[in-house]
Every structure is written in structure tokens, then in C-alpha cells.
Design an enzyme around this catalytic site. Structure first.
Site, short mmCIF file in Angstrom:
data_model
loop_
_atom_site.label_atom_id
_atom_site.label_comp_id
_atom_site.label_asym_id
_atom_site.label_seq_id
_atom_site.Cartn_x
_atom_site.Cartn_y
_atom_site.Cartn_z
CG ASN A 124 7.36 0.61 8.16
OD1 ASN A 124 6.39 -0.25 8.43
ND2 ASN A 124 8.28 1.13 9.07
CB ILE A 125 9.76 -2.76 3.05
CG1 ILE A 125 8.48 -3.47 2.94
CG2 ILE A 125 11.14 -3.57 2.86
CD1 ILE A 125 8.23 -4.10 1.65
CB ALA A 128 21.49 -1.72 5.32
CE1 TYR A 130 19.75 2.62 8.32
CE2 TYR A 130 20.40 4.92 9.09
CZ TYR A 130 20.26 3.42 9.34
OH TYR A 130 20.72 3.07 10.60
CD GLU A 137 1.71 5.98 4.68
OE1 GLU A 137 2.66 5.04 4.95
OE2 GLU A 137 1.76 7.21 5.33
#
Length: 216
Positions: A124-125, A128, A130, A137
Site C-alpha cells: 500500500n502506498i 498526503a 488521502y 492488491e
């Protein structure tokens, strides 16, 4: 693969009237609004249904005995061998180490197995801004697609959860569905134990590419 089964749905209706029906639990046998029925769709103990109700139930009973031809489910890819599962989980655990999650502090790793045996990993990346973050995945799937792969056998997902199996979010389930319904999703705990479902089980009655080809 572990499958979850619903209740048998056995319903016994007034045996003194000779009425016995076995039907799925979801089958609606009698409207709740019928004046002779209470909120639980049952007559008072020892009561017999009226003649019209008996006739309706006999019709339902007859319909339940008629054989129904069901369409076969499309073939699911062959289950993975134990060694393949462990390798896939191990690769997802390695990918988790690279997760960029300074906001949630919830690292996730994924490893995707293509039909021709290649493995693409992802983490997961976050961002800022969101909404621009991406799940592990989808990172793995996009990497595989960018390398020309569109058929997948399985994906393993891992996190730091110790007491629960990590499950894909709704957006990831839809992205998985884009590339088929009948491949496997291995959802693990931090110790490597896992639960497995197909994409179809995680996203039933889904919308996909085939729906766009249906006549309007």
C-alpha cells in the site's frame, strides 16, 4: 478451499395436515401480512391452515419437487499446491516491508500469481492527499497488467493483524473482478495462517466486463 454453508432451511408446516416442505431458508413461503399469521409467519400452536392456505402450500410443495436445471458454475482455476501457497504468502510478507503508510500506520503486502506462474508483489502506498493512496492488491495487479498479464490464479494478502484475516476492500474486490470471478484470494494473519475464498465469493452478484456486452 473452505466453503461456508448456509442453514438447511428445513421448514415443517403443520404435520397434522400432512404438509412438510424442505426449502432454502431464504424462500418466502407465506406473506407476513396474512391476517392469520403472527409476526413470525406461524399459526398458533395446534392450529390448522384454512382450505385456501392448504391449497397454496400444496402448490408450493409440488413446485419444490420439480427438478430444476441449474447452469454450471464456470471452472475455477485448480487450487494451489501447499508449497505455492506458502511461497505466495512469503512474497506478500516481503512486500509489506516496503509499505508507505505514514498516515494509517497499517502496512499491507500482496503477491499476485499469474496464470503462467509469475509473481508480482505490491504494497500500500499512501498520499498526503488521502484519496490518492492505493492498496497493496491494486499495486500488484497494476504491475502485472503493465507487464502484459491479464489472467490470474491467486493473490495473497498480508498485514500485521494477529487475530483477524486481512480482507481486501471493496475497491480492490472490484478491480480483482475485472479479471475474472473464479480465482483465489488468500487472506492471512500476521503468523501466515490463512483463509481462502474466490473473488466471486468475496463479491457476489458483481458487475464486470461481460455485463457491458449484454443487450440493452
Amino acid at each position: 478451499m473452505r466453503r461456508r454453508r448456509k442453514g438447511s432451511g428445513r421448514v415443517e408446516l403443520w404435520p397434522q395436515a400432512g404438509l412438510l416442505l424442505v426449502a432454502p431458508a431464504s424462500t418466502l413461503l407465506v406473506p407476513n401480512s396474512h391476517p392469520q399469521l403472527d409476526s413470525h409467519s406461524c399459526l398458533p400452536a395446534g392450529s390448522l391452515p384454512t382450505a385456501d392456505l392448504r391449497e397454496e402450500f400444496l402448490k408450493v410443495k409440488a413446485m419444490a419437487q420439480v427438478p430444476v436445471n441449474l447452469d454450471l458454475c464456470p471452472s475455477t482455476w485448480e487450487p494451489l499446491e501447499p508449497a505455492q501457497i506458502q511461497k505466495l504468502i512469503s512474497r506478500s510478507q516481503e512486500a509489506k516491508k516496503f509499505a508507505y503508510c505514514p498516515y494509517s500506520n497499517f502496512p499491507v503486502g500482496a503477491a499476485l500469481l499469474t496464470q503462467d506462474g509469475k509473481i508480482y508483489s505490491g504494497c500500500n502506498i499512501e498520499n498526503a492527499a488521502y484519496p490518492l493512496g492505493i492498496c497493496a492488491e491494486r499495486t500488484a495487479i497494476q504491475k502485472a497488467i503493465s507487464e502484459g498479464h491479464k489472467e490470474f490464479r491467486a493473490i495473497a494478502i498480508t498485514s500485521n493483524l494477529k487475530n483477524d484475516f486481512i480482507a481486501p476492500c471493496g475497491a480492490c474486490r472490484q478491480v480483482m473482478r475485472e479479471f475474472g470471478k473464479h480465482w483465489y484470494v488468500y487472506m492471512t494473519k500476521a503468523d501466515g495462517t490463512y483463509d481462502v475464498s474466490t473473488v466471486h465469493e468475496l463479491l457476489p452478484r458483481s458487475f464486470g466486463p461481460d455485463d457491458l456486452k449484454k443487450s440493452k
